[in-house]
Motif scaffolding. Structure first.
Motif: not given
Ligand SMILES: N[C@@H](CCC(=O)N[C@@H](CS)C(=O)NCC(=O)O)C(=O)O
Length: 296
Positions: A25-27, A52-59, A88-90, A99-102, A117-119
């Protein structure tokens, strides 16, 4: 190998929207926004849009560490981005991260907002801005940046490779699981050998390299992601275990991992964070008791 279902790719790939995968549904094979939606903005200098995925938790760990050092300029509003609902597509989010990713960060402390952007890039930006968690001496700084970039290059094999095929793919494909389990164990061994020589990744001090690597490999080492602890024999990586526990004991890490978390124990979930008092007053256990009022 002969048991593999055979697939002959067509001449030109086409998008099968109903491919049945967990993230169907999101890809999408195209970038850009799907709908108009402004992002909320709070009163703090830094606006974080995350989960709070691993990429989000870093920040959120980095921000809590900076605040613990007394950097008031690191005060932040953390807004929840529900990626499974397509937030993320808003249009507002895409303006901050094309890049539409958290995670995505907007620094509103200066005359003109700065998007980051990019963690890994966010960690480096914050480390430079506040002069913290990034060694000054050239050799240790280079080591720190090498491990930071190692994480950015390696974790996609862990998450998008191993985790995807072991835990999420609609069928268990032996070839894919073998390939990525091997790579994941190799990566754990890389870390384990480094941490046998050095207390932290860059040297004797905790840096943005540890902050980047811990949410992925520390969680893996504790069996908290993909339910793969036994499969990968994570207990064998003794130095990774020692390092994981040392970082997990840091109060700022314990706070940071709660921010924008929407699963697990209610007391560990702080859906949005707008000031330090929210950890006491607004976690989901309080919300469930009717004490929490939506912010923003
Ligand atoms: N390389 C990116 C990866 C970020 C990433 O993959 N975020 C995922 C969650 S962990 C996301 O937002 N996915 C939503 C999507 O792919 O539509 C970073 O480190 O910030």
């Amino acid at each position: 190998m002969s048991d593999f279902p055979s697939y002959t790719p067509p001449k030109v790939w086409t998008w099968d929207k109903e491919n049945g995968g967990r993230f169907a549904n999101i890809n999408r094979p195209i970038a850009g926004s799907t709908h108009e939606k402004e992002l909320p903005v709070g009163r703090q200098p830094l606006q974080l849009y995350s989960l709070a995925t691993p990429n989000g938790v870093k920040v959120t760990v980095m921000l809590e560490e900076l605040l613990a050092l007394g950097h008031r300029g690191a005060e932040y509003d953390a807004w929840l981005i529900r990626i499974m609902d397509g937030d993320q597509f808003g249009s507002g989010f895409v303006a901050v991260n094309p890049n539409s990713k958290i995670p995505a960060l907007l620094d509103r402390s200066g005359a003109t907002p700065i998007r980051v952007f990019e963690s890994g890039s966010i960690l480096f930006y914050l480390a430079e801005k506040f002069g913290a968690f990034l060694p000054a001496d050239p050799a240790t700084r280079a080591e720190c940046m090498s491990w930071l970039f190692w994480q950015m290059g390696s974790a996609p094999y862990l998450g998008g490779g191993f985790g995807h095929f072991y835990a999420y793919a609609p069928t268990k494909i032996e070839y894919a699981i073998n390939r990525f389990a091997m790579e994941t164990k190799r990566q754990l061994d890389v870390l384990d050998r480094r941490l046998a020589q050095s207390e932290y990744l860059a040297g004797p001090h905790y840096t943005i390299a540890d902050i980047a690597v811990w949410p992925w490999y520390g969680a893996l080492a504790k069996g908290l992601i993909y339910e793969a602890g036994e499969f990968l024999e994570v207990q064998e990586y003794k130095n990774v275990q020692r390092w994981t526990e040392a970082i997990a004991a840091r109060p700022a890490v314990q706070r940071g991992r709660k921010v924008n978390r929407i699963s697990g124990e209610p007391s560990d979930q702080l859906h949005e964070r707008h000031d330090a008092g929210d950890f006491e007053k607004k976690t989901q256990d309080k919300a469930e008791a009717g004490e929490n009022i939506a912010v923003g």
